[in-house]
Design a protein around this motif. Structure first.
Motif: not given
Lengths: 293, 435
Positions: B40-55, B325-335
């Motif tokens: 569930d947490t994995v899916n949440e992270i993916a959804t938030e990454f998709n929402a955070s940008q449009s590319e 870009e996803f790796f950058r997002y995933m390793s960001s302090p907030e995520v």
């Protein structure tokens, strides 16, 4: 006598082609591929490989662990086959004699067959659960501490019990229909000659059941060897540990878990040979010893 | 239809897909092995990454257990259908890293796409496990955990003891008191990970030749050695004396009695923290993995277990950019902080760790900090991890022989001789697969 045949060579080939293609693509090609890769040690991603000749086979036959698994497989197959056949035979003979409520009784005996092996495995896990499984508690009453997944022989016993239970219904159905196809006149004639029920069973009924029994013997051996995979996986919870396992489960453990393609291909080839031997045995015995009525 | 016509249609189709993808997002897939609440947490992270940008758009796919995910990834790779990102667990690291060309090293991927990478940003115990011999990071650590010792607060109070720092203290003080108070003193969930791999790291002992297997060339396991044999002799003795209990090779079978409050000490994963909070029936806390004073007076750090994300090769530059870009997002302090708090896995970067501290998270949940503190203990030359091929099978051999020791089917000497022999045979076989 005139042999019926095709005049043209290409017509039979064309008619057979779809079937041949399916067999070739789905059976012979993978089998040949397995034989080929059993002579190599290959990086699972396919980047590197070394030809090792019979190396994989030599490693297997010199491995004490592989031989131990083979011995367990033989014992497991023998026990499961013997137990599920004999229990089913007793049940069928008894069910054949029931007059009232036959249907209910027979249906109740048969429906276990609908349980898929992995589900049977999960049921086994629940029944033999270490802490509070009903069977574990029952055995504890007799002072035996049954420990599934810890004690090798306890786990083996649970595997035999679940596999046997799961396979009794098939044997039961076949035995029952075999019994019902014995002509009434034969039975009555026997009744005059021999008053002992057991005597009649061994002299008349059992030989007449022989074709059914032999067919079931082969079916049971292949079941115990190959189809118990899901049940074993459920019982050991995916962690082989110090638990017993069969040759087929070891192919999975080494090939799919361990990504040792060469080693597990060699194991598959050994199993293919085993199936070949079984099949040849089946046809030979069927031709010579078993007489169908 | 002539060949020319076919070609024309094909090129038209190609043109269509190309032009449509110019407008659409770049799609990438991520195969993982995170079931249940973790999924569930994995899916949440993916959804938030998709929402955070449009590319870019990432699609996570659950592929079963770690072993199943790796096998699915391998099969897909051979068929040319590999996902962009594959999660591979610690024991499979040698397989995926050994197959040079199967993955794009994460360090290269990030720098090619203009994302800063500095290995020093990562917490110490995380840095080199998924790196090559030169210290280049190949896989991006994702769910990182380390074995720690959980304790049942009520049980220890009842017995009048504190969590042991050393195994000597456990043997002479903690365990007898816990037993007298009616508890099972100790259980553990993974003998190869907690009592073998991290035993060598905690005591800074070599686990294998060839720089614990990280170097090029042949590797031999060093498991048939006096220190670890003494430890397993003690485990067997403790089991016979009722100071230790073992419920088979399954993780959960051993965790369950602890959750039920029957056990004093349980060796689990720092990543078990999130789940334990929901399942434990009693107050619990955690501390460092004990060490043997007889072996070392200066215990060192442990290394990470869990799994890492690998960027599979054979993908277009656009898709690789999306992965980066996803790796950058995933390793960001907030995520990382969110991941850390929801699951109990350690944050992989210092920045995320600092953020958790600044937030006062560890004041509320001191046990959540134990894993990261243990990973940040002094390092030694043998603490970065191990790299051995066919390691899944080597672990299976260990589990088998350890089980046989504990059930009395074999002796410690025989078991370790067998492990050494079979492991070295497997390593030799693995070496040939690379040839």
């Amino acid at each position: 006598m005139k042999r019926a045949g095709f005049n043209l060579l290409w017509l039979p080939i064309v008619l057979l082609a779809p079937q041949l293609v399916i067999i070739g693509v789905f059976f012979y090609w993978p089998a040949l591929y397995a034989i080929r890769s059993s002579f190599y040690l290959e990086d699972p991603f396919g980047f590197g490989s070394t030809f090792v000749g019979a190396g994989n086979y030599i490693d297997l036959f010199s491995s004490a662990q592989y031989l131990k698994v083979a011995v367990f497989t033989v014992g497991f197959t023998g026990l499961v086959t013997f137990l599920s056949l004999s229990i089913a035979l007793v049940l069928a003979v008894k069910a054949d004699k029931i007059i009232r409520g036959t249907r209910v009784y027979r249906t109740l005996l048969m429906w276990v067959y609908a349980v898929a092996p992995p589900v049977a495995g999960f049921i086994g896990v629940m029944i033999f659960y270490q802490g509070n499984g009903p069977m574990t508690e029952l055995l504890a009453l007799f002072g035996y501490e049954f420990r599934l997944g810890v004690n090798y022989y306890d786990t083996a016993a649970a595997m035999v019990a679940v596999a046997t239970w799961n396979h009794i219904p098939v044997n039961f159905i076949f035995f029952l229909s075999g019994l019902q196809s014995i002509p009434q006149s034969v039975k009555e004639a026997a009744m005059i000659d021999n008053r002992s029920g057991a005597g009649r069973f061994w002299d008349i009924t059992f030989p007449l059941l022989a074709p059914t029994a032999f067919f079931l013997l082969i079916i049971n051996i292949t079941y115990a060897l190959f189809d118990t995979f899901g049940m074993i996986d459920a019982l050991v919870k995916g962690e082989p540990g110090n638990n017993p396992m069969t040759l087929v489960y070891k192919v999975y453990v080494d090939g799919f878990r361990g990504n040792d393609l060469g080693g597990s291909s060699a194991q598959s080839v050994i199993l293919m040979v085993l199936v070949l031997v079984l099949t040849v045995f089946q046809f030979r015995v069927m031709d010579r010893r078993i007489h169908y009525t | 239809m002539s060949k020319k016509n076919l070609l024309a249609i094909a090129s038209m189709a190609l043109g269509l897909t190309l032009s449509s993808s110019a407008f659409a997002q770049t799609q990438i897939t991520w195969w993982h092995a995170m079931g249940g609440a973790l999924g569930d947490t994995v899916n949440e992270i993916a959804t938030e990454f998709n929402a955070s940008q449009s590319e870019f758009e990432i699609t996570p796919v659950f592929k079963g257990t770690y072993e199943e995910a790796l096998t699915a990834g391998i099969a897909a790779f051979r068929a040319g259908e590999q996902p962009n990102i594959l999660q591979v667990f610690d024991a499979g690291a040698a397989t995926v890293i050994g197959a040079k060309g199967a993955t794009v090293p994460v360090q290269d991927l990030l720098s090619q796409n203009g994302i800063d990478f500095n290995i020093e940003d990562y917490i110490p115990g995380v840095r080199y496990f998924y790196a090559d011999a030169n210290g280049k990071m190949i896989g991006m650590p994702f769910n990182s955990s380390t074995p720690i010792m959980y304790y049942n607060v009520e049980a220890l109070e009842k017995a009048g003891v504190t969590p042991p720092k050393t195994w000597e203290e456990f043997e002479s003080v903690t365990a007898p008191a816990l037993k007298a108070a009616g508890f099972i003193p100790l259980v553990q969930s993974h003998l190869p990970w907690e009592f073998t791999e991290n035993f060598f790291s905690r005591h800074n002992l070599p686990f294998a030749t060839n720089d614990n297997g990280y170097g090029d060339g042949e590797t031999k396991i060093l498991v048939n050695t006096p220190e670890i044999k003494a430890q397993f002799a003690s485990l067997k003795k403790w089991k016979d004396e009722g100071l230790f209990e073992w419920y088979g090779a399954g993780w959960n079978d051993n965790q369950k009695p602890f959750e039920e409050g029957k056990v004093g000490l349980w060796l689990g994963s720092s990543g078990s923290f999130g789940g334990l909070q929901k399942t434990a029936t009693m107050p619990f806390s955690a501390t460092f993995l004990p060490y043997w004073e007889a072996v070392t007076k200066e215990p060192t750090q442990t290394f990470i277990g869990g799994a890492a994300l690998f960027a599979m090769s054979g993908k277009s530059a656009e898709e690789n950019k999306a992965t980066a870009e996803f790796f950058r997002y995933m390793s960001s302090p907030e995520v990382q902080l969110k991941w850390h708090k929801q699951t109990g896995y350690v944050p992989i970067t210092n920045a995320a760790y600092e953020m958790a501290k600044a937030e006062g998270y560890y004041k509320e949940q001191p046990a959540a900090e134990v894993g990261i503190q243990q990973l940040s203990l002094p390092a030694g030359e043998n603490t970065k991890g191990y790299r051995m091929g066919f390691y899944v099978q080597i672990r299976d051999v260990m589990n088998r022989e350890y089980g046989r020791i504990l059930t009395g089917e074999t002796s410690v000497d025989e078991a370790f001789a067998t492990i050494e022999k079979e492991a070295n045979e497997l390593l030799e076989r693995f070496n040939k697969t690379q040839g």
